[in-house]
Design a protein around this motif. Structure first.
Motif, PDB file in Angstrom:
ATOM      1  N   LYS A  13      -8.182  13.502   2.666  1.00 25.09           N
ATOM      2  CA  LYS A  13      -6.696  12.496   1.509  1.00 25.09           C
ATOM      3  C   LYS A  13      -6.139  12.592   2.002  1.00 25.09           C
ATOM      4  CE  LYS A  13      -7.599  14.141  -2.677  1.00 25.09           C
ATOM      5  NZ  LYS A  13      -7.519  15.583  -4.094  1.00 25.09           N
ATOM      6  N   THR A  14      -5.482  13.490   2.769  1.00 31.76           N
ATOM      7  CA  THR A  14      -3.482  13.351   2.805  1.00 31.76           C
ATOM      8  C   THR A  14      -3.436  12.741   4.883  1.00 31.76           C
ATOM      9  OG1 THR A  14      -3.346  16.159   3.566  1.00 31.76           O
ATOM     10  CG2 THR A  14      -1.934  14.876   4.140  1.00 31.76           C
ATOM     11  N   SER A  16      -5.446   9.358   3.772  1.00 32.97           N
ATOM     12  CA  SER A  16      -5.703   8.073   3.296  1.00 32.97           C
ATOM     13  C   SER A  16      -4.475   8.084   2.376  1.00 32.97           C
ATOM     14  CB  SER A  16      -6.745   8.423   1.974  1.00 32.97           C
ATOM     15  OG  SER A  16      -7.543   8.573   2.791  1.00 32.97           O
ATOM     16  N   ARG A  17      -3.195   8.999   2.404  1.00 32.67           N
ATOM     17  CA  ARG A  17      -2.173   9.011   1.712  1.00 32.67           C
ATOM     18  C   ARG A  17      -0.828   8.230   2.674  1.00 32.67           C
ATOM     19  NH1 ARG A  17      -2.553  14.117  -0.459  1.00 32.67           N
ATOM     20  NH2 ARG A  17      -3.708  14.050  -2.938  1.00 32.67           N
ATOM     21  N   TYR A  18      -1.327   8.824   4.104  1.00 36.68           N
ATOM     22  CA  TYR A  18      -0.541   7.816   4.880  1.00 36.68           C
ATOM     23  C   TYR A  18      -0.669   6.603   5.312  1.00 36.68           C
ATOM     24  CZ  TYR A  18       0.942  12.805   5.922  1.00 36.68           C
ATOM     25  OH  TYR A  18       2.022  14.029   5.632  1.00 36.68           O
ATOM     26  N   TYR A  20      -2.233   4.879   2.637  1.00 41.11           N
ATOM     27  CA  TYR A  20      -2.069   4.068   1.931  1.00 41.11           C
ATOM     28  C   TYR A  20      -0.334   3.427   2.509  1.00 41.11           C
ATOM     29  CZ  TYR A  20      -0.857   2.716  -2.492  1.00 41.11           C
ATOM     30  OH  TYR A  20      -0.260   1.735  -3.852  1.00 41.11           O
ATOM     31  N   ILE A  91      -8.118   2.731  -0.014  1.00 39.92           N
ATOM     32  CA  ILE A  91      -7.865   3.870   0.405  1.00 39.92           C
ATOM     33  C   ILE A  91      -6.733   4.831  -0.757  1.00 39.92           C
ATOM     34  CG2 ILE A  91      -5.466   4.295   1.548  1.00 39.92           C
ATOM     35  CD1 ILE A  91      -7.582   3.799   3.563  1.00 39.92           C
ATOM     36  N   TRP A  92      -6.886   3.665  -1.568  1.00 42.83           N
ATOM     37  CA  TRP A  92      -5.821   4.215  -2.574  1.00 42.83           C
ATOM     38  C   TRP A  92      -7.022   5.594  -3.740  1.00 42.83           C
ATOM     39  CZ3 TRP A  92      -1.233   7.152  -4.713  1.00 42.83           C
ATOM     40  CH2 TRP A  92      -1.345   7.096  -5.760  1.00 42.83           C
ATOM     41  N   SER A  95      -7.340   8.533  -1.032  1.00 41.72           N
ATOM     42  CA  SER A  95      -6.817   9.519  -1.583  1.00 41.72           C
ATOM     43  C   SER A  95      -6.835  10.709  -2.566  1.00 41.72           C
ATOM     44  CB  SER A  95      -5.356   8.404  -1.375  1.00 41.72           C
ATOM     45  OG  SER A  95      -4.665   7.920  -2.415  1.00 41.72           O
ATOM     46  N   SER A  96      -7.340   9.499  -3.701  1.00 46.44           N
ATOM     47  CA  SER A  96      -7.904  11.061  -4.475  1.00 46.44           C
ATOM     48  C   SER A  96      -9.081  11.752  -4.921  1.00 46.44           C
ATOM     49  CB  SER A  96      -7.692   9.639  -6.122  1.00 46.44           C
ATOM     50  OG  SER A  96      -8.426   8.977  -6.023  1.00 46.44           O
TER      51      SER A  96
END
Length: 179
Positions: A13-14, A16-18, A20, A91-92, A95-96
């Protein structure tokens, strides 16, 4: 079982945020570059267009040739924008924490299909370059490259990953039904 407690899921998740935010930057960069490239193609008098195995000076291009170059370049940019958009959406979901769901798989499939379209544009550009060189210089130059085989391998791996996502989605739905 709480999925939030798994350390691996938290790292995914972490990361994936990067990813994104990096894909968001790439998408805005593509949106900025498209009109600049089209403007340079139409109005530019300095520079060269590099085709596979050949380079063309932009000063020697007629308006018809410039238009013919604009079509595949615009299609390429639009396909790249679609790939970037669908990868961002995929990817969003990651990340969720919603990795194995139908919308994420739909975005993965669409991104893969647009990437295949880009690969097809590359192959068509290579063939068009061969035809152009043959009509201009009456010689045919065939350069053997590993790009074609490398592309097939990459797309094969991407389809295997897509199928793994689909299997994970099916298993996720079955586990929800048994609970």
């Amino acid at each position: 079982m709480d999925i939030q407690q798994h350390e691996r899921i938290t790292r995914i998740k972490t990361l994936s945020r990067y990813l994104y935010w990096a894909l968001t930057g790439i998408q805005y960069l593509l949106l900025l570059l498209l009109p600049l490239v089209i403007g340079w193609l139409w109005f530019g008098s300095r520079g060269a267009i590099t085709l596979p195995n050949h380079s063309v000076d932009s000063e020697s291009l007629s308006h018809l040739q410039r238009c013919l170059f604009m079509i595949p370049i615009t299609l390429l940019f639009l396909a790249l924008l679609k790939v970037t958009y669908h990868l961002r959406q995929l990817i969003w979901h990651f990340s969720s924490g919603n990795i194995f769901n139908k919308p994420a798989i739909a975005h993965a499939r669409k991104a893969l299909n647009y990437a295949l379209a880009i690969y097809g544009i590359f192959i068509l550009a290579t063939v068009a370059t061969w035809i152009y060189l043959y009509t201009q210089n009456n010689y045919f130059r065939l350069t053997v490259s590993g790009d074609f085989i490398f592309g097939i391998i990459i797309f094969g791996l991407m389809y295997v990953l897509l199928w793994a996502l689909e299997i994970g989605c099916d298993l996720n739905e079955e586990s929800e039904l048994t609970i």
